[in-house]
Design a protein around this motif. Structure first.
Motif, short mmCIF file in Angstrom:
data_model
loop_
_atom_site.label_atom_id
_atom_site.label_comp_id
_atom_site.label_asym_id
_atom_site.label_seq_id
_atom_site.Cartn_x
_atom_site.Cartn_y
_atom_site.Cartn_z
N LEU A 68 0.84 -1.19 0.00
CA LEU A 68 0.00 0.00 0.00
C LEU A 68 0.88 1.25 0.00
CD1 LEU A 68 -2.44 -1.03 2.88
CD2 LEU A 68 -2.89 -1.26 0.44
N SER A 69 0.32 2.37 -0.45
CA SER A 69 1.06 3.63 -0.38
C SER A 69 1.16 4.06 1.08
CB SER A 69 0.37 4.71 -1.21
OG SER A 69 -0.97 4.90 -0.80
N PHE A 70 2.28 4.68 1.44
CA PHE A 70 2.57 5.01 2.84
C PHE A 70 3.17 6.40 2.93
CE2 PHE A 70 5.89 5.17 6.15
CZ PHE A 70 5.12 4.98 7.29
N ASN A 71 2.66 7.21 3.85
CA ASN A 71 3.22 8.53 4.13
C ASN A 71 3.35 8.73 5.62
OD1 ASN A 71 3.66 9.63 1.55
ND2 ASN A 71 1.56 10.32 1.37
N ARG A 72 4.40 9.44 6.00
CA ARG A 72 4.60 9.80 7.41
C ARG A 72 4.42 11.30 7.57
NH1 ARG A 72 10.08 8.96 11.13
NH2 ARG A 72 9.42 10.31 12.84
N ILE A 73 3.67 11.68 8.61
CA ILE A 73 3.49 13.09 8.95
C ILE A 73 4.03 13.30 10.36
CG2 ILE A 73 1.87 15.00 9.19
CD1 ILE A 73 -0.11 13.40 7.48
N GLN A 74 5.05 14.13 10.48
CA GLN A 74 5.61 14.44 11.80
C GLN A 74 4.87 15.66 12.35
OE1 GLN A 74 8.20 12.71 13.51
NE2 GLN A 74 7.39 13.96 15.17
N PHE A 75 4.11 15.45 13.40
CA PHE A 75 3.29 16.54 13.94
C PHE A 75 4.15 17.44 14.83
CE2 PHE A 75 0.08 13.96 12.25
CZ PHE A 75 -1.10 14.69 12.21
N THR A 76 4.04 18.74 14.62
CA THR A 76 4.74 19.75 15.39
C THR A 76 3.77 20.90 15.66
OG1 THR A 76 5.52 20.81 13.35
CG2 THR A 76 7.00 19.20 14.40
N PRO A 77 4.06 21.76 16.64
CA PRO A 77 3.13 22.85 16.96
C PRO A 77 2.88 23.82 15.81
CG PRO A 77 4.64 22.51 18.79
CD PRO A 77 5.13 21.65 17.66
N ASP A 78 3.82 23.94 14.86
CA ASP A 78 3.63 24.88 13.76
C ASP A 78 3.05 24.23 12.51
OD1 ASP A 78 5.83 23.38 13.16
OD2 ASP A 78 7.08 25.05 12.48
N LEU A 79 2.66 22.95 12.60
CA LEU A 79 2.05 22.27 11.46
C LEU A 79 0.66 22.84 11.21
CD1 LEU A 79 2.80 19.75 9.61
CD2 LEU A 79 1.22 18.46 11.05
N MET A 80 0.33 23.12 9.96
CA MET A 80 -0.96 23.69 9.59
C MET A 80 -1.81 22.65 8.86
SD MET A 80 -0.88 26.70 10.80
CE MET A 80 -2.28 27.48 10.00
N PRO A 81 -3.16 22.82 8.87
CA PRO A 81 -4.02 21.86 8.17
C PRO A 81 -3.64 21.66 6.71
CG PRO A 81 -5.34 23.27 9.59
CD PRO A 81 -3.94 23.81 9.64
N ALA A 82 -3.26 22.74 6.03
CA ALA A 82 -2.90 22.63 4.61
C ALA A 82 -1.66 21.76 4.42
CB ALA A 82 -2.65 24.02 4.01
N ASP A 83 -0.79 21.68 5.44
CA ASP A 83 0.39 20.82 5.34
C ASP A 83 0.01 19.35 5.32
OD1 ASP A 83 2.03 23.09 5.47
OD2 ASP A 83 2.09 23.03 7.66
N ILE A 84 -1.19 19.03 5.82
CA ILE A 84 -1.67 17.65 5.84
C ILE A 84 -2.57 17.36 4.65
CG2 ILE A 84 -3.06 15.99 7.14
CD1 ILE A 84 -2.24 17.44 9.68
#
Length: 332
Positions: A68-84
């Protein structure tokens, strides 16, 4: 293909996935089994534990063994919805005109690793809600469907307080399981050192294709549940509701709110997966009990008295599993 053959195929696929994952992950057998259970049921998982216990490695390994396709998102306080989710950007066409084009974010994958999800702000956490529940993304006034299957496997660290934002109850409820990751035993820690400090490499192979996983997910839904077994799951969930007719005494004493209906759905679906993994096409009381803690622990809300006395939801649920009878008492 008859039902017996389908069950055997499921059992072999489940076992093969476990075997491949354990080429990389040392110990944590119950955690691996529960995570795979959620995957076959089509649910999201929250893995909670202190740093360095292999939470991220487990999810990355799953991404390698599942085709399957796989992505990692590293969550930080400055992460914005558009970044996801992604955003519209201005692009110039071959004709020299400028127009908006949607650039997809990392959420557009089958398997998402949401690393340290509690480090993001509530605004960013809420961007995950629609994707997790509706399996779609709304951006630029347009709804875009996420390709099935879609899983969010999130991690969080329970000891950090500074710079973290506890997940709201609405988002916690969208997780199929909350799995607690503990410390390895001495023998397991020794094996971890042997694998990671000697230059040895562990390679895993793709085990399951997307089409096979979707077919197995449909098979899970077809597993029958006897009425008395389903009744037990219902009574177990209702026992968590304080100040109701079926409430357990500990629920009245220590809980503000009990499990949502999603808790009952999780109990049955997870029990069906466990039955198939054991080569059975029916659900037993033992299957329900085996998945009750990860299915319900994050759906109970403790009151002040419980917090003051150090009572956990696991303690309450363990008592309920001991005292709620398998069969409902006969009417007088």
């Amino acid at each position: 293909m008859n039902t017996e053959q389908q069950v055997q195929q499921f059992r072999e696929a489940f076992g093969a996935l476990q075997q491949e994952v354990h080429k990389v992950i040392v110990g944590h057998r119950e955690i691996v089994e529960l995570t795979l259970t959620a995957v076959f049921a089509g649910g999201h998982v929250l893995l909670e534990g202190v740093p360095g216990l292999g939470k991220t490695l487990l999810v990355r390994t799953l991404g390698e063994v599942l085709d399957l396709s796989f992505n990692r998102i590293q969550f930080t306080p400055d992460l914005m919805p558009a970044d996801i989710l992604g955003t519209n950007i201005v692009m110039e066409t071959s004709a020299g005109r400028r127009e908006f084009q949607f650039q997809r974010g990392p959420i557009f994958a089958h398997l998402i690793l949401a690393d340290e999800i509690n480090r993001a702000t509530p605004k960013t956490q809420s961007a995950m809600l629609e994707a997790m529940q509706e399996k779609s993304v709304t951006a630029g006034g347009e709804i875009r469907r996420l390709e099935e299957p879609f899983f969010v496997l999130a991690t969080q660290n329970p000891i950090d307080q500074e710079g973290t934002y506890p997940l709201p109850e609405a988002q916690l409820d969208r997780f199929f399981f909350k799995i607690l990751v503990g410390y390895p035993a001495a023998a397991e820690l020794s094996e971890v050192l042997n694998r990671t400090t000697t230059g040895a490499e562990s390679r895993v192979e793709k085990v399951l294709r997307r089409e096979q996983l979707l077919a197995f997910q449909k098979l899970v839904r077809q597993v029958p549940v006897a009425s008395h077994v389903q009744d037990y799951a219902v009574r177990l969930v209702l026992a968590t509701h304080p100040k109701t007719a079926g409430a357990h005494p500990l629920a009245n004493q220590y809980l503000r709110f009990g499990s949502s209906p999603r808790g009952a759905q999780t109990l049955l679906l997870a029990a069906k997966v466990r039955a198939l993994a054991g080569g059975r096409f029916n659900v037993s009381f033992a299957d329900i009990k085996a998945v009750a803690l990860p299915a319900l622990r994050h759906r109970l809300i403790l009151n002040f008295e419980a917090e003051a006395e150090g009572i956990t939801t696991d303690h309450i649920l363990t008592k309920m599993l001991e005292e709620v009878p398998d069969m409902a008492p006969a009417a007088a």
